[in-house]
Motif scaffolding. Sequence first.
Motif, PDB file in Angstrom:
ATOM      1  N   PRO A 297      51.674  23.835  11.663  1.00 41.48           N
ATOM      2  CA  PRO A 297      52.658  24.722  11.046  1.00 41.48           C
ATOM      3  C   PRO A 297      53.828  24.986  11.976  1.00 41.48           C
ATOM      4  N   GLN A 298      54.928  25.410  11.404  1.00 44.51           N
ATOM      5  CA  GLN A 298      56.104  25.719  12.202  1.00 44.51           C
ATOM      6  C   GLN A 298      55.867  26.920  13.118  1.00 44.51           C
ATOM      7  N   ASP A 299      55.078  27.858  12.646  1.00 48.00           N
ATOM      8  CA  ASP A 299      54.721  29.023  13.482  1.00 48.00           C
ATOM      9  C   ASP A 299      53.374  28.738  14.148  1.00 48.00           C
ATOM     10  N   PRO A 300      53.370  28.517  15.455  1.00 49.71           N
ATOM     11  CA  PRO A 300      52.088  28.177  16.126  1.00 49.71           C
ATOM     12  C   PRO A 300      51.034  29.263  16.009  1.00 49.71           C
ATOM     13  N   SER A 301      51.459  30.507  15.816  1.00 51.92           N
ATOM     14  CA  SER A 301      50.480  31.595  15.735  1.00 51.92           C
ATOM     15  C   SER A 301      49.804  31.676  14.377  1.00 51.92           C
ATOM     16  N   LEU A 302      50.266  30.893  13.410  1.00 54.01           N
ATOM     17  CA  LEU A 302      49.679  30.943  12.067  1.00 54.01           C
ATOM     18  C   LEU A 302      48.359  30.183  12.044  1.00 54.01           C
ATOM     19  N   PRO A 303      47.266  30.837  11.699  1.00 60.67           N
ATOM     20  CA  PRO A 303      45.962  30.146  11.658  1.00 60.67           C
ATOM     21  C   PRO A 303      45.818  29.314  10.382  1.00 60.67           C
ATOM     22  N   LEU A 304      46.518  28.185  10.381  1.00 61.39           N
ATOM     23  CA  LEU A 304      46.580  27.390   9.151  1.00 61.39           C
ATOM     24  C   LEU A 304      45.212  26.872   8.723  1.00 61.39           C
ATOM     25  N   ASP A 305      44.393  26.492   9.692  1.00 63.40           N
ATOM     26  CA  ASP A 305      43.086  25.913   9.354  1.00 63.40           C
ATOM     27  C   ASP A 305      42.184  26.907   8.624  1.00 63.40           C
ATOM     28  N   SER A 306      42.408  28.195   8.836  1.00 63.98           N
ATOM     29  CA  SER A 306      41.585  29.187   8.153  1.00 63.98           C
ATOM     30  C   SER A 306      42.202  29.661   6.844  1.00 63.98           C
ATOM     31  N   LEU A 307      43.437  29.215   6.586  1.00 65.48           N
ATOM     32  CA  LEU A 307      44.112  29.640   5.360  1.00 65.48           C
ATOM     33  C   LEU A 307      44.080  28.585   4.258  1.00 65.48           C
ATOM     34  N   VAL A 308      44.341  27.335   4.610  1.00 65.26           N
ATOM     35  CA  VAL A 308      44.584  26.281   3.617  1.00 65.26           C
ATOM     36  C   VAL A 308      43.813  25.029   3.983  1.00 65.26           C
ATOM     37  N   SER A 309      43.377  24.299   2.958  1.00 64.70           N
ATOM     38  CA  SER A 309      42.817  22.954   3.123  1.00 64.70           C
ATOM     39  C   SER A 309      43.455  22.027   2.084  1.00 64.70           C
ATOM     40  N   ILE A 310      43.422  20.729   2.360  1.00 63.84           N
ATOM     41  CA  ILE A 310      44.048  19.743   1.452  1.00 63.84           C
ATOM     42  C   ILE A 310      43.074  18.614   1.190  1.00 63.84           C
ATOM     43  N   ASN A 311      43.077  18.130  -0.073  1.00 64.27           N
ATOM     44  CA  ASN A 311      42.282  16.958  -0.439  1.00 64.27           C
ATOM     45  C   ASN A 311      43.043  15.720   0.001  1.00 64.27           C
ATOM     46  N   ALA A 312      42.456  14.919   0.860  1.00 63.23           N
ATOM     47  CA  ALA A 312      43.170  13.776   1.437  1.00 63.23           C
ATOM     48  C   ALA A 312      43.513  12.707   0.408  1.00 63.23           C
ATOM     49  N   ASP A 313      42.777  12.673  -0.687  1.00 55.32           N
ATOM     50  CA  ASP A 313      43.005  11.603  -1.657  1.00 55.32           C
ATOM     51  C   ASP A 313      44.065  11.950  -2.685  1.00 55.32           C
ATOM     52  N   ASN A 314      44.089  13.201  -3.148  1.00 55.02           N
ATOM     53  CA  ASN A 314      45.007  13.531  -4.232  1.00 55.02           C
ATOM     54  C   ASN A 314      46.030  14.597  -3.892  1.00 55.02           C
ATOM     55  N   GLY A 315      46.003  15.181  -2.706  1.00 61.86           N
ATOM     56  CA  GLY A 315      47.009  16.154  -2.299  1.00 61.86           C
ATOM     57  C   GLY A 315      46.813  17.529  -2.872  1.00 61.86           C
ATOM     58  N   HIS A 316      45.617  17.873  -3.408  1.00 65.34           N
ATOM     59  CA  HIS A 316      45.373  19.217  -3.925  1.00 65.34           C
ATOM     60  C   HIS A 316      45.210  20.184  -2.745  1.00 65.34           C
ATOM     61  N   LEU A 317      45.869  21.359  -2.830  1.00 62.79           N
ATOM     62  CA  LEU A 317      45.819  22.380  -1.798  1.00 62.79           C
ATOM     63  C   LEU A 317      44.938  23.530  -2.277  1.00 62.79           C
ATOM     64  N   PHE A 318      44.109  24.057  -1.359  1.00 62.39           N
ATOM     65  CA  PHE A 318      43.171  25.123  -1.697  1.00 62.39           C
ATOM     66  C   PHE A 318      43.315  26.260  -0.668  1.00 62.39           C
ATOM     67  N   ALA A 319      43.237  27.505  -1.145  1.00 65.19           N
ATOM     68  CA  ALA A 319      43.217  28.677  -0.260  1.00 65.19           C
ATOM     69  C   ALA A 319      41.779  28.902   0.213  1.00 65.19           C
ATOM     70  N   LEU A 320      41.621  28.994   1.539  1.00 65.80           N
ATOM     71  CA  LEU A 320      40.265  29.103   2.075  1.00 65.80           C
ATOM     72  C   LEU A 320      39.729  30.527   2.044  1.00 65.80           C
ATOM     73  N   ARG A 321      40.639  31.536   2.000  1.00 68.11           N
ATOM     74  CA  ARG A 321      40.171  32.919   1.980  1.00 68.11           C
ATOM     75  C   ARG A 321      41.124  33.747   1.150  1.00 68.11           C
ATOM     76  N   ALA A 322      40.724  34.968   0.882  1.00 58.74           N
ATOM     77  CA  ALA A 322      41.568  35.865   0.102  1.00 58.74           C
ATOM     78  C   ALA A 322      42.756  36.299   0.947  1.00 58.74           C
ATOM     79  N   LEU A 323      43.943  36.352   0.341  1.00 54.98           N
ATOM     80  CA  LEU A 323      45.166  36.713   1.034  1.00 54.98           C
ATOM     81  C   LEU A 323      45.563  38.127   0.651  1.00 54.98           C
ATOM     82  N   ASP A 324      46.243  38.801   1.605  1.00 50.63           N
ATOM     83  CA  ASP A 324      46.674  40.176   1.392  1.00 50.63           C
ATOM     84  C   ASP A 324      48.188  40.201   1.471  1.00 50.63           C
ATOM     85  N   PHE A 325      48.828  40.563   0.362  1.00 48.21           N
ATOM     86  CA  PHE A 325      50.283  40.563   0.303  1.00 48.21           C
ATOM     87  C   PHE A 325      50.874  41.511   1.344  1.00 48.21           C
ATOM     88  N   GLU A 326      50.204  42.666   1.543  1.00 46.11           N
ATOM     89  CA  GLU A 326      50.730  43.633   2.481  1.00 46.11           C
ATOM     90  C   GLU A 326      50.611  43.157   3.919  1.00 46.11           C
TER      91      GLU A 326
END
Length: 798
Positions: free
Chosen positions: A493-522
Amino acid sequence: MEASRERICRQRQVLFFFLILGLSLAGAEPRRYSVVEETEGNAFVTNLSKDLGLGQKELSRRGARVISKGNKLHLQLNQATGDLLLNEKLDREELCGHTEPCVLRFQVLLANPLEFFQAELQVIDINDHAPVFVESDMVLKISESSPPGSAFPLKNAQDLDVGQNNIKNYTLSPNSYFRVLTLERSDGRKYPQLVLDKALDREEEPEFKLTLTALDGGSPPRSGTAQVYIEVLDINDNAPEFEQPFYRVQIPEDSPIGFLIVKVSATDVDIGVNGEISYSLFQASEEIRKTFELNPVTGDIRLKKQLDFEAIQSYEVNIEAKDAGTLTGKCTVLIQIMDVNDNAPELTMSALTRQIPENSPETVVAVFSVSDLDSEENGKISCSIQGDLPFFLKSSLENFYTLVTETPLDREATAEYNITITVTDMGTPRLKTQHNITVLVSDVNDNAPAFTQTSYTLFIPENNSPALHMGSVSATDRDAGANAQVTYSLLQPQDPSLPLDSLVSINADNGHLFALRALDFEALQAFEFLVGATDRGSPALSSQALVRVQVLDANDNAPFVLYPLQNGSAPCTELVPRAAEPGYLVSKVVAVDSDSGQNAWLSYQLLKATEPGLFSVWAHNGEVRTARLLSERDAAKHRLLLLVKDNGEPPLSASVTLHVLLVDGFSQPYLPLPEAAAAGAQTDALTVYLVIALASVSSLFLFSVLAFIAVRLCRRSRSGLVGGCSVPEAHFPGHLVDITGTGTLSQSYQYEVCLMGGSGTNEFKFLKPMLPNSQGHYPGPEIEENPSFKNEFNFNIQ
């Protein structure tokens, strides 16, 4: 009965009269008279009184009359004068025909006493008729082999006249071959006879037209004519002869079967059977007999089978003409075959490459030769391909060509080429042959995967379930096969402090993106990262795209009341003078909501009051005002319960308790509504000055209180937070609450408030006010980022 007897008596008298007349005539000589035919009626013939020796009146006295056989009265008697006259014009030919002499017998009857005299009237002929041929046209057929002296009888003419006035002789119109003789039959009639004086030649004089004239002996003589047509009969004494001994003809090789090539013609001066000619092939080969057909009667030579210039270019045909006898004639026909463009060019492929790698330099695709069986212009050949293809033809040896690529090929632009090689001759009409070649361009990994979008924006509601499908990215590769198989991966990610691996995963074959945990808007409103797409070529090529995830707010935070404080300490009591007018600003409830959008739109309402109807709250800004005039009977202390509710679905709310104390002698001036203040300003300038002074004092007081509370909150948080007001994991912009300048505040200010998370208290602090600039905009708050910061709020207090 009497009439019948009278008729019988008359018949007996007539019979008796003729009996006596016959007896008297039998012994007397008839008297003879003559008259020329065609003499007019009433013409004098004789005087019977004189001839009979009677007096002039005796004929009348004796009842003389003229009678004839059949009562045909050609004569009449004048009894007064005794003259015998013609009763009508006499025609000898009508009365007697060819009888000569023409005698009309009659009798003279003297009734008292009865006496008969026999007489004859001879009608003398005159030449009043010309000779007439019964047939005006006579046809004779005489063989040309007849010897001179041969005689041929002709039909004679007829003349109604007799004697000297009848036909005397015949004459013939002048000619070199014939004369006519006048001969007499036994009955005295004369007839003509044709005599040949000179040998005939039908080929020289095939026929004669002569005039035969019959002359009578009258004076002047009369004549009659007839036409004598003499047809000379042929003998076979001439051989057939062709119009020309040699014929030269040219015919195209594509002439249809039955085509008339030439018509040979021979003539025989003989006629009839002797002049009938038949044609035949003379000493013809089997090929000629199979190719040509000769009409034996007309001499037409027609095509019997299809010609082929490439096989035989000419034929020499001998023709024989033969008459009914044994005489013949011969000619030669030279038939030259003309070449037509009936053979299309031929293409022979020697070498062919059907698959070429893209980006290759000049490459030989095919080697071929061309040929044409026709000759001259019909055999000249040109070769071409379509002009819009990256190929061209090179001529090498005679009639050999090579097909070469003109530029390097690009499979992604065109993966397959259908090349049509057109070979055309120069004949008329031009014939062409087309040969189709399919060339495949094999793939090279020269194209990196390309995302369908340079950036993707995905929206996900907060509090989502883990493994939620957020969206997809898609990339395509213009290559083929393994070079076009794409795999997807998450990049740093552009922001090194962003824990991308714990937020998002991608299907290598079809490009589907999945949220790994619940997100808090606040806590995290948006984040960005890069996605890579890599093909499986060698070497592998890749590309990347930016993905921005927007967290959508949910109404999961209830409103938070900033003022009055509800922290369990001594309640804040608002002082209201009993002299306050209706609409007096008692206090203002200040609340914030950490949600956004309509989830943060707040409304206020009064739930419960010690004395209903005395106070009211404005729904949109939380201002608590007096609803009517205060009186001495109103209680001194009042407790108001207010509800603050957001606009979310479902809505969330918070309650706040406000204490109001009614005082006597409080010097705080009356603060009317903005409309009432404007009206009062116009009527009483002193009231305006008082309002301004009170607003200034109230503002300074409120600012001091808020600054004190903010300092305390910041000091307490230093033990657990670094940097004062900050947010765990990310910095969020504060929520601005605008407190309009109505009521006791002179102007509008904007503050940014930092709430302490986890403190268990409702303490808050104020930062520095943000004053509007010259354009009317507020600059952003200056806040230091700190992971321990929970929420930020901006609000205006008047």
